[in-house]
Each structure stands twice: as structure tokens, then as C-alpha cells.
Design a protein around this motif. Structure first.
Motif, PDB file in Angstrom:
ATOM      1  N   GLU A 135      20.017  42.650  16.787  1.00 24.36           N
ATOM      2  CA  GLU A 135      19.293  42.134  16.995  1.00 24.36           C
ATOM      3  C   GLU A 135      19.554  41.344  18.090  1.00 24.36           C
ATOM      4  N   PHE A 136      20.739  41.289  18.549  1.00 23.89           N
ATOM      5  CA  PHE A 136      21.714  40.316  19.709  1.00 23.89           C
ATOM      6  C   PHE A 136      21.309  40.912  20.847  1.00 23.89           C
ATOM      7  N   LYS A 137      21.093  40.145  21.776  1.00 20.74           N
ATOM      8  CA  LYS A 137      21.106  40.294  23.338  1.00 20.74           C
ATOM      9  C   LYS A 137      22.691  40.198  23.599  1.00 20.74           C
ATOM     10  N   THR A 138      23.568  40.790  24.261  1.00 18.12           N
ATOM     11  CA  THR A 138      24.655  40.449  24.973  1.00 18.12           C
ATOM     12  C   THR A 138      24.463  39.978  26.481  1.00 18.12           C
ATOM     13  N   VAL A 139      25.693  39.181  27.176  1.00 14.54           N
ATOM     14  CA  VAL A 139      25.853  39.161  28.007  1.00 14.54           C
ATOM     15  C   VAL A 139      27.072  39.187  28.371  1.00 14.54           C
ATOM     16  N   GLU A 140      27.882  39.061  29.648  1.00 15.14           N
ATOM     17  CA  GLU A 140      29.559  38.310  29.601  1.00 15.14           C
ATOM     18  C   GLU A 140      29.516  37.741  29.707  1.00 15.14           C
ATOM     19  N   GLU A 141      30.594  36.983  29.512  1.00 12.10           N
ATOM     20  CA  GLU A 141      31.300  36.022  29.623  1.00 12.10           C
ATOM     21  C   GLU A 141      30.956  35.321  30.758  1.00 12.10           C
ATOM     22  N   ASN A 142      31.470  35.687  31.850  1.00 11.34           N
ATOM     23  CA  ASN A 142      30.852  35.520  33.539  1.00 11.34           C
ATOM     24  C   ASN A 142      30.086  35.208  34.489  1.00 11.34           C
ATOM     25  N   LYS A 143      29.171  36.002  33.099  1.00 15.04           N
ATOM     26  CA  LYS A 143      27.515  35.502  33.044  1.00 15.04           C
ATOM     27  C   LYS A 143      26.538  35.309  32.161  1.00 15.04           C
ATOM     28  N   ILE A 144      27.320  34.648  31.326  1.00 14.42           N
ATOM     29  CA  ILE A 144      26.665  33.480  30.389  1.00 14.42           C
ATOM     30  C   ILE A 144      25.777  32.032  32.169  1.00 14.42           C
ATOM     31  N   GLU A 145      25.946  31.690  32.562  1.00 13.71           N
ATOM     32  CA  GLU A 145      25.562  30.812  33.779  1.00 13.71           C
ATOM     33  C   GLU A 145      24.474  31.156  33.817  1.00 13.71           C
ATOM     34  N   LYS A 158      33.380  24.921  27.989  1.00 18.04           N
ATOM     35  CA  LYS A 158      32.946  25.635  26.946  1.00 18.04           C
ATOM     36  C   LYS A 158      32.849  27.394  27.623  1.00 18.04           C
ATOM     37  N   ILE A 159      32.848  27.339  28.816  1.00 15.97           N
ATOM     38  CA  ILE A 159      31.899  28.722  28.909  1.00 15.97           C
ATOM     39  C   ILE A 159      33.016  29.185  30.408  1.00 15.97           C
ATOM     40  N   GLU A 160      33.518  27.688  30.869  1.00 14.63           N
ATOM     41  CA  GLU A 160      35.543  28.245  30.996  1.00 14.63           C
ATOM     42  C   GLU A 160      36.674  28.696  30.308  1.00 14.63           C
ATOM     43  N   ARG A 161      36.128  28.352  28.716  1.00 13.54           N
ATOM     44  CA  ARG A 161      37.408  29.037  27.496  1.00 13.54           C
ATOM     45  C   ARG A 161      36.915  30.423  27.389  1.00 13.54           C
ATOM     46  N   LEU A 162      36.235  30.490  27.428  1.00 10.84           N
ATOM     47  CA  LEU A 162      35.003  32.092  27.370  1.00 10.84           C
ATOM     48  C   LEU A 162      35.728  32.919  28.412  1.00 10.84           C
ATOM     49  N   TYR A 164      38.030  32.616  30.193  1.00  5.20           N
ATOM     50  CA  TYR A 164      39.952  32.290  29.950  1.00  5.20           C
ATOM     51  C   TYR A 164      40.263  33.420  28.875  1.00  5.20           C
ATOM     52  N   ILE A 165      39.142  33.685  27.883  1.00  5.16           N
ATOM     53  CA  ILE A 165      39.831  35.085  27.404  1.00  5.16           C
ATOM     54  C   ILE A 165      39.269  36.299  27.705  1.00  5.16           C
ATOM     55  N   GLU A 166      37.661  35.667  28.523  1.00  5.40           N
ATOM     56  CA  GLU A 166      38.008  36.872  29.970  1.00  5.40           C
ATOM     57  C   GLU A 166      39.209  37.718  30.097  1.00  5.40           C
ATOM     58  N   ASN A 167      38.664  36.842  31.111  1.00  5.41           N
ATOM     59  CA  ASN A 167      40.527  37.544  31.919  1.00  5.41           C
ATOM     60  C   ASN A 167      41.331  37.569  31.220  1.00  5.41           C
ATOM     61  N   LYS A 168      42.322  37.135  29.886  1.00  7.00           N
ATOM     62  CA  LYS A 168      43.634  37.658  29.276  1.00  7.00           C
ATOM     63  C   LYS A 168      43.211  39.339  28.949  1.00  7.00           C
ATOM     64  N   ILE A 169      42.017  39.416  29.063  1.00  7.35           N
ATOM     65  CA  ILE A 169      41.237  40.022  28.093  1.00  7.35           C
ATOM     66  C   ILE A 169      41.778  41.942  28.953  1.00  7.35           C
ATOM     67  N   LYS A 170      41.380  41.402  30.066  1.00  4.88           N
ATOM     68  CA  LYS A 170      41.155  42.121  32.239  1.00  4.88           C
ATOM     69  C   LYS A 170      42.182  42.677  32.335  1.00  4.88           C
ATOM     70  N   ASN A 171      43.398  41.643  31.758  1.00  4.89           N
ATOM     71  CA  ASN A 171      44.662  41.607  32.482  1.00  4.89           C
ATOM     72  C   ASN A 171      45.765  42.071  31.213  1.00  4.89           C
ATOM     73  N   SER A 172      45.038  42.964  30.116  1.00  2.00           N
ATOM     74  CA  SER A 172      45.709  43.734  29.231  1.00  2.00           C
ATOM     75  C   SER A 172      46.225  42.924  28.303  1.00  2.00           C
ATOM     76  N   ILE A 173      45.958  41.358  28.054  1.00  2.00           N
ATOM     77  CA  ILE A 173      46.302  40.657  27.563  1.00  2.00           C
ATOM     78  C   ILE A 173      45.662  39.809  25.787  1.00  2.00           C
ATOM     79  N   PHE A 174      46.461  40.257  24.549  1.00  2.90           N
ATOM     80  CA  PHE A 174      44.840  39.503  23.588  1.00  2.90           C
ATOM     81  C   PHE A 174      45.608  38.545  23.338  1.00  2.90           C
TER      82      PHE A 174
END
Length: 605
Positions: A135-145, A158-162, A164-174
Motif C-alpha cells: 500500500e506504500f508508493k515508491t519514490v527514488e531518493e533523487n526524485k523526492i523533491e 535529510k533529502i541530501e542524506r538519502l 548520499y546513501i543512494e549514490n553509495k549503493i550505485k557505486n557498490s558501497i554498502f
């Protein structure tokens, strides 16, 4: 479950697999942990189903435990589920009943698997997760705005922190433990109250939950004694972390993938994941070696094999004795090249009833635009698929569909054929005044999705249909419905074509600075060298710092080649326009100079 005659099942499998030694090695292996190198057309899915059947019938999967099969995409999960439902009952000598199959095997993508866990235990993270995660809708971190209600309520930091995590994941860093805690807190406090969640959060929530609740982790580790992962080469860092958590020393594993089809590195697919898994879990590797898709097509068979030998840098292979013919079209200008492509396509459409053709482009280009213009001028019925997952129209359309589908069906309204038809008509009404060609194509894909659900997935429950369609919208996967498009000609990108097939495939712009891309060519020592026989000269990339970039581009080329059932035709022109609109000399790229490839002019036949 009762044990049936093992000799009978073994003989049945041997006959079905034509005594293919490598496939049978996988199926009957006594090894608990297998990683299978399985190129396109080599019988991967058939081998996987027979392996499942063998383990079930020899009582190696005890009731009530289940097999877990994970895939990269929603579409891949559905295809495997359909194949399993159709073929497994016959092999295990059970009635062809979807319930019987679903009792033994769960086929889903990573998000589907995590959602099932969060439905049961998400409330342990946050009380707002007591409601169905679907029942939750999804949004990408860089699309929240871009979501007004979120933009107004969430602090920019807070949006910038989200992000930041998205970019780490895209760069294969957990994320670190502290970063994960912070990420979870922001999602819970800022997004969940508005019934929004991010795609990354669905898997990160699950990892966080399992880390904090050892009993739940132990349950899933014991519940799935066999874990299968398809398209393993596309695994990213969060999926890899999840896998490592649910796998134990006792787990049976079957990972299937093809390192040469890894084309999602730009969104985080882990480099060398096949080797990484072999080391992490001490897995035995088996490489399938018979191509069944091209078994009656000697030229495509050799082309497929020779490209793979180039990728492996096999110096001992006799390329000269096994040269493959590659059909080419060459024009003096973009316009001449486009016209020659059109003439070739027209001949095939006129001479072969029901033949399907795709024009696969590395990306948008002036040449792709010119090809489209020629198709329009000659009144060719074609489907336009030249969009990518980041295009604003593509993203907005999926978001709109997701919201409308959620509003209509989240209250458990039956997803009947009639209700689904009304939903599609409502979306069409919203866009009735829109002349944007991307939107028009997406409406056709939505109609195709409806037909796919009605025709192929009648056995799915309401919840399964709901999750399927929501996942398609959330993951922007409507493009995978192109296989149901009626147009006999499709123009799209190589990335959009992954997993699809056509009779003939045209690959335009096989030129220096185009395919391979300018990013690789710009670093190549031959970037300004003189063409020889209209071709850029290839040098030993395997001994250079560009090997990784070269193999990434070669993988995209290989995926494009293997979308063809009958033949592939590449094209180039002698002149190109650079970014400043200046005319520059051009010609075929180094990919036309791969070892074991001979160019044969298509338009001279």
C-alpha cells in the motif's frame, strides 16, 4: 513428498536435455553450491527447472520447506514462474496444478521477497509498517523533491542524506551501520507517514530487520534450503548483502548468470560478482557450452561464440578457421545509411510473413533520429521505444500509473479483466490530449501489459497480480512489455531490449565515438588513427588500463547481437556530425574488427 523411481526421472531428464553433458552435470551434481555460466540461448531455464525437479523427486528438499528463486526483474520472475508452472509438474509426476508448484517453490524478484518479509515483521521496525507494504508508493531518493507533499515536509538536509546513501549503493558501497540507522530513521519519520517508501528502503528495511532479529533470520535460513538466483551478474550491493545473510553453510545454491551480459554497472551491478560468489561460498562453477537458440544457424552460432572468445582473450582459439560473417550496411551519409536500412527492412517485411524486426541503438543519436524520419516518410508502422528510465515523461507516466492503480485496487478491489480494462481506460483518458510520442508508446505498453496479465497470468492470486503490476510501475518496467507489441518493427535501446528477442536485429551507429561510446573512444590510443578498410583498428585492450571499459561496451554489443533469432545487421556511415554539428570522417568501430568476424555487405546481396 513421496520418492518416485529415480532411474525414471533421470532417464526422462537425459532425453529432454539431449544428453547435454554440461547441463546434466548441473542437474545431477552432488555439489551443494553451484554457479553456472549460462549465456543467452544455452538452456539456462530448462536446466534450472530440471535441477529443481531432480532435487524434489530425490527427496533432497524436505517438506514443508521451499525453494526460493530470485531474479533481477519482475518480468524475469514471471517468465520463470510461468515456465516452472508449465514444466515442473510433468517432471515430478504431479498434476499440472499451480497450487502444487507454489507449495514447493517461490519465484520472485528481490523486492517481492523483501515485501513478503516486511508484511509479516515490518511492524518491528515501525508501527506504520503494520499496514501492507504494497500500500506504500515508491519514490527514488533523487526524485523526492518532485513529490509536492514530501518536498514541503522534509528538510533539505535529510533529502541530501538519502541521496548520499543512494549514490553509495550505485557505486557498490554498502552503508555503514550508522548510515543505515540514519537512513531507516529518515524513511520512517519523513516518508512512511505519507505512505511513501524508496525502492532501496524495501531491501534495506529487510536487512536491518534480519540483523536485529536473529530468530527471524534463522527461520528464513532454514525455510529455504535451496536458493536459486537468476541473472546473477546483475546483482547489486544491497541484494548481495541480503543474499549473504540468508545463506548458510548448509544452504544449497544455484546461481545462474553470464558475466558478458553484465550491462547494469552504471546503476550498481557488482563487478566480478561471479568470482566473488565462488570465493565467498566455495562454489563449483560449470559453464554451459551448447547454444540451442542458434543450433540451426551456423553464422549466428559462430558470431556468438567468437565474440565470447574475444571477451575471454582466448589466444589459443583458431579464429581464422571459424570466421563468422557479420552482415553490414554502409552509407556515405546518415541519410544514405538510414535509407539502406529501410530498404533492407522493407524486403524482409515483404518476403517473410509475420517476421519481427528491432532496431537497437546504443543510445539516442542523430542517426537514430534519421532512421526514424525515413520510417515515417515511408509510412512504416513501427513502435518507438527510444526512452530510458531517467526520462521525465517515462518516470512521470509510471508514477501516475502507480498512483492511479494504488487508488483503485489498494482496497482489495478484484483485479478482474473488466476492472483492469477500466483502469487502462482511465489512464488513457488522463493522457487523451497528449501528443508526446513517448507517452503514446507508453500507453501502448500499458495496453500490452493488460493483455499479458489477462492471457498469461490467469492463475495469479489478487495479491500476486497486485504486487506484479505495482512492481512494474515502481521499477519502471513497462518497456519489458514490448514483446507483446503488435508492430513488426521496433526501434529502441539495447538496455531496453535485455531479455527480449526478434527475428532480425539492426544495430546502427557501429562507429568510432558512437558504439563503443565516446567515453571509451576518448581514452583510446587509436581515437584519431586512420581508418583501414573503413574500420577503426583494435589494439590489445586486455593489456591496457581500458580493459574494464572495453569489456563493458563489448557486453552491450553482445547483448544486442544475441537479441536476434535469425540474423543481425550492423551499419555505419563514412561521415558523422560531432556535438558542434561539424562533419567528420567516420567508419565502422573496432567492434567490426574483432577477431573471427568477416564483414559481408547486406545491400549487395
Amino acid at each position: 513428498m513421496e520418492v518416485i523411481n529415480n532411474d525414471a526421472i533421470i532417464e526422462k531428464i537425459k532425453v529432454q536435455h539431449e544428453n547435454d553433458e554440461k547441463q546434466l552435470d548441473v542437474i545431477f551434481s552432488e555439489e551443494n553450491k553451484l554457479i553456472v555460466e549460462a549465456p543467452a540461448g544455452y538452456g539456462k531455464t530448462k536446466t534450472m527447472i530440471s535441477r529443481i525437479a531432480y532435487l524434489l523427486t530425490t527427496n533432497q528438499i524436505k517438506n514443508p520447506k521451499k525453494i526460493l528463486a530470485l531474479t533481477f526483474s519482475v518480468n524475469a520472475a514471471l517468465k520463470i514462474r510461468k515456465d516452472v508452472a508449465e514444466k515442473l509438474p510433468d517432471l515430478i509426476q504431479k498434476d499440472n496444478n499451480p497450487v502444487v508448484v507454489s507449495e514447493k517453490i517461490s519465484v520472485t524478484n528481490y523486492h517481492g521477497f523483501c515485501k513478503n518479509i516486511l508484511k509479516k515483521y515490518g511492524h518491528l521496525i515501525n508501527s506504520k509498517l503494520e499496514k501492507n507494504i504494497n500500500e506504500f508508493k515508491t519514490v527514488e531518493e533523487n526524485k523526492i523533491e518532485t513529490v509536492d507533499i514530501l518536498k514541503k515536509s522534509i528538510d533539505t538536509n535529510k533529502i541530501e542524506r538519502l541521496k548520499y546513501i543512494e549514490n553509495k549503493i550505485k557505486n557498490s558501497i554498502f552503508p555503514t551501520e550508522l548510515e543505515l540507522e540514519e537512513y531507516i530513521k529518515i524513511i520512517c519519520e519523513e516518508l512512511l507517514p505519507f505512505t511513501y517508501v524508496t525502492n532501496n528502503a524495501i531491501i534495506l528495511f529487510t536487512i536491518y530487520l534480519l540483523r536485529k532479529n536473529n530468530k527471524i533470520l534463522k527461520f528464513y535460513q532454514n525455510y529455504y534450503p535451496l536458493i536459486i538466483v537468476d541473472e546473477f551478474q546483475d546483482t547489486n550491493i544491497v541484494s548481495w548483502e541480503l543474499l549473504k545473510m540468508i545463506i548458510t553453510n548448509e544452504s544449497k545454491l544455484l546461481f545462474l548468470g553470464d558475466s558478458l551480459q553484465r550491462i547494469y554497472g552504471f546503476i550498481g551491478a557488482l563487478e566480478n560478482i561471479m568470482e566473488l560468489a565462488k570465493q565467498e561460498f566455495a562454489m563449483k562453477q560449470i559453464s554451459l557450452d551448447r547454444n540451442y537458440r542458434f543450433r540451426n544457424n551456423s553464422e549466428m552460432l559462430k558470431l556468438d561464440f567468437n565474440i565470447r572468445q574475444n571477451a575471454m582473450n582466448n589466444e589459443e582459439y583458431d579464429y581464422n578457421s571459424n570466421t563468422a560473417n557479420l552482415s553490414v550496411i554502409y552509407g556515405k551519409t546518415y541519410t544514405e545509411e538510414a535509407n539502406l536500412i529501410y530498404e533492407s527492412i522493407r524486403n524482409k517485411l515483404n518476403n517473410e510473413v509475420n517476421t519481427k524486426i528491432s532496431i537497437l541503438c546504443r543510445g539516442r543519436s542523430r542517426n537514430a533520429d534519421e532512421i526514424e524520419r525515413i520510417l515515417v516518410d515511408n509510412q512504416v508502422d513501427y513502435f518507438y521505444g527510444m526512452f530510458n528510465e531517467e526520462d521525465e515523461d517515462y518516470v512521470d507516466f509510471h508514477n501516475k500509473c502507480q498512483n492511479m492503480f494504488f487508488d483503485k485496487f489498494s482496497s482489495n478491489e478484484s483485479i478482474s479483466n473488466r476492472a483492469l480494462e477500466r483502469f487502462v481506460q482511465n489512464v488513457k483518458y488522463v493522457y487523451c490530449a497528449c501528443n508526446n510520442k513517448t507517452i503514446k508508446s507508453l500507453l501502448l505498453l500499458l495496453e500490452a501489459l493488460k493483455q499479458k496479465v489477462i492471457q498469461d497470468y490467469t492463475t495469479l492470486t489478487f495479491e500476486e497480480k497486485y504486487q506484479l503490476i505495482m512492481d512494474i510501475f515502481e521499477n519502471r518496467q513497462l518497456k519489458q512489455s514490448m514483446e507483446y507489441i503488435e508492430s513488426r518493427v521496433i526501434i529502441t535501446t539495447v538496455h531496453s531490449a535485455k531479455g527480449l528477442e526478434w527475428d532480425y536485429v539492426y544495430i546502427p551507429d557501429l562507429e568510432r565515438w558512437m558504439f563503443p561510446s565516446w567515453a571509451l573512444c576518448g581514452e583510446c590510443e587509436n581515437k584519431f588513427s586512420k581508418m583501414v578498410n573503413y574500420r577503426c583498428q583494435i589494439f590489445d585492450f586486455h593489456s591496457s588500463t581500458l580493459e574494464k571499459s572495453f569489456l563493458e561496451e563489448l557486453s552491450i554489443f553482445y547483448v544486442a547481437i544475441t537479441r536476434a533469432r535469425k540474423n543481425v545487421i550492423v551499419s555505419a556511415s563514412s561521415n558523422r556530425l560531432n556535438n558542434n554539428g561539424e562533419v567528420k570522417n567516420s567508419g565502422f568501430s573496432c567492434f567490426a574488427n574483432l577477431k573471427g568476424i568477416r564483414l559481408v555487405c547486406e545491400n549487395s546481396k
